[in-house]
Design a protein around this motif. Structure first.
Motif, PDB file in Angstrom:
ATOM      1  N   GLY A 133      44.268 -29.200  55.579  1.00 37.06           N
ATOM      2  CA  GLY A 133      45.091 -30.390  55.809  1.00 37.06           C
ATOM      3  C   GLY A 133      46.503 -30.005  56.231  1.00 37.06           C
ATOM      4  N   TRP A 134      47.505 -30.688  55.685  1.00 36.79           N
ATOM      5  CA  TRP A 134      48.897 -30.423  56.071  1.00 36.79           C
ATOM      6  C   TRP A 134      49.391 -29.056  55.610  1.00 36.79           C
ATOM      7  N   VAL A 135      48.650 -28.387  54.733  1.00 33.86           N
ATOM      8  CA  VAL A 135      49.057 -27.034  54.320  1.00 33.86           C
ATOM      9  C   VAL A 135      48.829 -26.055  55.482  1.00 33.86           C
ATOM     10  N   ASN A 136      47.904 -26.398  56.357  1.00 39.73           N
ATOM     11  CA  ASN A 136      47.534 -25.534  57.484  1.00 39.73           C
ATOM     12  C   ASN A 136      48.381 -25.875  58.713  1.00 39.73           C
ATOM     13  N   ARG A 137      49.102 -24.904  59.211  1.00 34.61           N
ATOM     14  CA  ARG A 137      49.973 -25.115  60.387  1.00 34.61           C
ATOM     15  C   ARG A 137      49.193 -25.672  61.599  1.00 34.61           C
ATOM     16  N   LYS A 138      47.908 -25.332  61.709  1.00 29.03           N
ATOM     17  CA  LYS A 138      47.105 -25.808  62.845  1.00 29.03           C
ATOM     18  C   LYS A 138      46.959 -27.331  62.847  1.00 29.03           C
ATOM     19  N   THR A 139      47.101 -27.945  61.682  1.00 26.94           N
ATOM     20  CA  THR A 139      47.027 -29.415  61.602  1.00 26.94           C
ATOM     21  C   THR A 139      48.170 -30.056  62.394  1.00 26.94           C
ATOM     22  N   VAL A 140      49.323 -29.393  62.437  1.00 21.00           N
ATOM     23  CA  VAL A 140      50.456 -29.908  63.222  1.00 21.00           C
ATOM     24  C   VAL A 140      50.040 -30.053  64.683  1.00 21.00           C
ATOM     25  N   ASP A 141      49.379 -29.032  65.229  1.00 17.81           N
ATOM     26  CA  ASP A 141      48.939 -29.080  66.637  1.00 17.81           C
ATOM     27  C   ASP A 141      47.894 -30.174  66.849  1.00 17.81           C
ATOM     28  N   ALA A 142      46.957 -30.282  65.901  1.00 23.81           N
ATOM     29  CA  ALA A 142      45.922 -31.325  66.019  1.00 23.81           C
ATOM     30  C   ALA A 142      46.558 -32.722  65.984  1.00 23.81           C
ATOM     31  N   GLY A 174      49.397 -35.783  46.696  1.00 24.08           N
ATOM     32  CA  GLY A 174      48.369 -34.772  46.895  1.00 24.08           C
ATOM     33  C   GLY A 174      48.645 -33.454  46.201  1.00 24.08           C
ATOM     34  N   TYR A 175      49.962 -33.110  46.025  1.00 24.39           N
ATOM     35  CA  TYR A 175      50.289 -31.746  45.603  1.00 24.39           C
ATOM     36  C   TYR A 175      51.277 -31.653  44.437  1.00 24.39           C
ATOM     37  N   LEU A 176      51.695 -32.809  43.879  1.00 24.45           N
ATOM     38  CA  LEU A 176      52.603 -32.755  42.722  1.00 24.45           C
ATOM     39  C   LEU A 176      52.120 -33.619  41.552  1.00 24.45           C
ATOM     40  N   TYR A 177      51.803 -34.905  41.835  1.00 19.36           N
ATOM     41  CA  TYR A 177      51.579 -35.843  40.729  1.00 19.36           C
ATOM     42  C   TYR A 177      50.173 -36.439  40.686  1.00 19.36           C
ATOM     43  N   GLN A 178      49.274 -35.922  41.498  1.00 25.64           N
ATOM     44  CA  GLN A 178      47.837 -36.221  41.393  1.00 25.64           C
ATOM     45  C   GLN A 178      47.462 -37.700  41.513  1.00 25.64           C
ATOM     46  N   PHE A 179      47.893 -38.336  42.599  1.00 26.15           N
ATOM     47  CA  PHE A 179      47.356 -39.681  42.849  1.00 26.15           C
ATOM     48  C   PHE A 179      46.798 -39.829  44.261  1.00 26.15           C
ATOM     49  N   HIS A 180      46.760 -38.735  45.031  1.00 27.14           N
ATOM     50  CA  HIS A 180      46.064 -38.707  46.315  1.00 27.14           C
ATOM     51  C   HIS A 180      45.236 -37.415  46.381  1.00 27.14           C
ATOM     52  N   TYR A 181      44.193 -37.433  47.174  1.00 30.48           N
ATOM     53  CA  TYR A 181      43.414 -36.223  47.405  1.00 30.48           C
ATOM     54  C   TYR A 181      44.282 -35.227  48.187  1.00 30.48           C
ATOM     55  N   PRO A 182      44.236 -33.922  47.921  1.00 36.19           N
ATOM     56  CA  PRO A 182      43.281 -33.184  47.090  1.00 36.19           C
ATOM     57  C   PRO A 182      43.642 -33.081  45.613  1.00 36.19           C
ATOM     58  N   ASN A 183      44.649 -33.875  45.168  1.00 38.77           N
ATOM     59  CA  ASN A 183      44.814 -34.050  43.733  1.00 38.77           C
ATOM     60  C   ASN A 183      45.216 -32.757  43.023  1.00 38.77           C
ATOM     61  N   GLU A 184      46.093 -31.988  43.656  1.00 36.14           N
ATOM     62  CA  GLU A 184      46.501 -30.697  43.085  1.00 36.14           C
ATOM     63  C   GLU A 184      47.921 -30.782  42.522  1.00 36.14           C
ATOM     64  N   VAL A 193      53.560 -28.757  52.924  1.00 40.57           N
ATOM     65  CA  VAL A 193      53.099 -30.055  53.447  1.00 40.57           C
ATOM     66  C   VAL A 193      54.277 -30.856  53.994  1.00 40.57           C
ATOM     67  N   GLY A 194      55.360 -30.933  53.220  1.00 41.33           N
ATOM     68  CA  GLY A 194      56.548 -31.667  53.670  1.00 41.33           C
ATOM     69  C   GLY A 194      57.131 -31.070  54.938  1.00 41.33           C
ATOM     70  N   TYR A 195      57.172 -29.759  55.001  1.00 36.82           N
ATOM     71  CA  TYR A 195      57.722 -29.090  56.183  1.00 36.82           C
ATOM     72  C   TYR A 195      56.853 -29.370  57.412  1.00 36.82           C
ATOM     73  N   HIS A 196      55.545 -29.242  57.262  1.00 35.15           N
ATOM     74  CA  HIS A 196      54.653 -29.472  58.399  1.00 35.15           C
ATOM     75  C   HIS A 196      54.670 -30.933  58.858  1.00 35.15           C
ATOM     76  N   GLU A 197      54.812 -31.858  57.916  1.00 36.65           N
ATOM     77  CA  GLU A 197      54.923 -33.270  58.318  1.00 36.65           C
ATOM     78  C   GLU A 197      56.204 -33.508  59.123  1.00 36.65           C
TER      79      GLU A 197
END
Length: 464
Positions: A133-142, A174-184, A193-197
């Motif tokens: 997802g947004w953790v992957n830099r390639k998602t920015v290109d997609a 998704g990555y701090l408070y667990q109310f969106h997937y992937p719930n980490e 994620v914030g940087y890539h967005e």
């Protein structure tokens, strides 16, 4: 007293593709993270209602647009579902989606309602999420390819585009408070994620401007002012400033000023958590700021200096730098558990004028979720939602004041047009001008607030 608004003010509401469209046989839509999560853990969703059962706008949009017209809309925002248009996130475009969005856009325009379209509203295609997802830099290109596809297909008619809605929410949820997937819970990933967005937004703006289309492009941010417990206490003030840097300025500053807030960069450096910045990234962010800012406002954030012990069980967290302050006597929406603080909307608008170059902006969401609205149905079958009228007018008084003082605020969209599906909350809290009856094939009924809004939109004023 009369509260007045300028001519050509944008009156309307906002929604999103994943929360309204639904899924139907042969519609060609791919799975997003929400479709997948619901299939995996349906019990996490209120009353077991998943995204395939939303308000069926995919089939009912013509009827819905007539209702929008009936309650005074001259503009309306929704989003293009990435997983509907490009089911795998990259590659083949779904012709059924193109047909649907073309017809939706044309129908809005034919009825005098200007379409505002957002590109990303929390709905990562599952194929891309499996690659990070947004953790992957390639998602920015997609994402940039998805954005360009949207501009090419619909940019001749859609003149208001937005790169993201509330981009801090995938970070938090998704990555701090667990109310969106992937719930980490992983702050290092949250930062990436914030940087890539932010980078994806700047690159989409760059692509849009390069195409010389006849419109403008912005971003929609949920700005939640951070108020210190005690203005005279430097530690409280500092804590509120840090919370503001994490949750507001992390996207507001790059979007409008093209740079990241110093306080946030300093903290991330100390934690050795700065994301990987490639050559040219910061120039791209600096040179591709927004034309227009959408502001979502629901509640304030009350902050005090850190007093509770730091919880190290998940590594660093934003909350290591402040505590939330439970202010006594605050006005509450008891259903949603959120404070109602109307002046917050004025403070945000004043801030855009004083510190962000008075950028053209509008209120892109503001609304009140209420559980059990059926208890307010009158003898004619209409929901008498006076509390919603009071909520909107209370905020609009402050919008009117900010405009009178020179803030460049161009419109007000309420969340939402008709009751829609709200992620894990599903249909628990209803927000719409229009009621949706899930037991009667999504039957629509205009609430009292819808008729009130029509008069407001037609006269550009209200009395209170």
């Amino acid at each position: 007293m009369q509260y007045k608004f300028p001519e050509n003010f944008w009156w309307g509401s906002s929604a999103s593709g994943p929360q309204t469209e639904g899924r139907f046989p042969n519609d060609g839509k791919g799975d997003s993270i929400w479709d997948f999560w619901y299939q995996e853990e349906p019990e996490k969703f209120f009353n077991g209602v998943g995204p395939e059962k939303t308000s069926q706008v995919y089939k009912k949009y013509k009827e819905d647009i007539q209702l929008m017209k009936k309650i005074g809309h001259n503009s309306f925002r929704t989003s293009i579902q990435w997983s509907r248009l490009i089911p795998e996130g990259r590659g083949t475009v779904n012709p059924e989606a193109v047909k649907f969005y073309n017809s939706y856009i044309d129908e809005l325009i034919a009825n005098g309602i200007e379409p505002f379209f957002n590109l990303y509203h929390f709905d990562m295609p599952m194929t891309l999420q499996k690659e990070g997802g947004w953790v992957n830099r390639k998602t920015v290109d997609a994402y940039v390819e998805f954005a360009k596809t949207c501009f090419e297909l619909f940019g001749d008619r859609v003149k208001k585009w937005f790169t993201h809605n509330e981009p801090v929410v995938p970070v938090e949820g998704g990555y701090l408070y667990q109310f969106h997937y992937p719930n980490e819970i992983d702050m290092r990933k949250a930062v990436i994620v914030g940087y890539h967005e932010n980078l994806a937004s700047a690159k989409a703006i760059e692509a849009y401007h390069a195409m010389n289309l006849p419109g403008e492009i912005g971003i929609i941010l949920n700005l939640t002012p951070s108020y210190p417990r005690d203005e005279a206490n430097p530690e409280d003030v500092k804590a509120a400033k840090i919370a503001d840097a994490f949750f507001n300025r992390s996207f507001l500053d790059p979007a409008v000023k093209g740079e990241f807030p110093e306080e946030l960069v300093t903290i991330l450096k100390e934690l050795d958590m700065l994301p990987e910045i490639q050559a040219g990234d910061l120039e791209t962010i600096k040179n591709n700021t927004v034309d227009l800012l959408g502001i979502n406002y629901y509640q304030p954030r009350r902050i005090k200096a850190k007093e509770t012990p730091i919880d190290h069980s998940h590594g660093p967290m934003p909350d290591d730098y402040f505590d939330n302050y439970d202010m006594p006597g605050k006005k509450m929406n008891p259903y949603r558990g959120w404070e109602i603080y109307e002046k917050g909307i004025y403070d945000i608008l004043t801030n855009t004028r004083e510190n962000y170059g008075n950028i053209p902006c509008f209120i892109s969401e503001n609304g009140m979720g209420v559980e059990g609205e059926e208890k307010y149905i009158n003898a004619d079958g209409q929901i008498e939602d006076d509390y919603r009228i009071e909520f909107i007018s209370g905020h609009l008084k402050y919008v009117s004041q900010a405009i009178a003082e020179g803030t460049n605020c161009l419109g007000y969209h309420m969340w939402t047009c008709m009751d829609n599906w709200s992620w894990m909350n599903a249909y628990k809290n209803r927000y719409g001008f229009i009621a949706v009856d899930l037991d009667q094939d999504g039957k629509r009924t205009i609430k009292k607030s819808g008729y009130w809004f029509k008069e407001l939109a037609e006269t550009n004023q209200f009395e209170a």
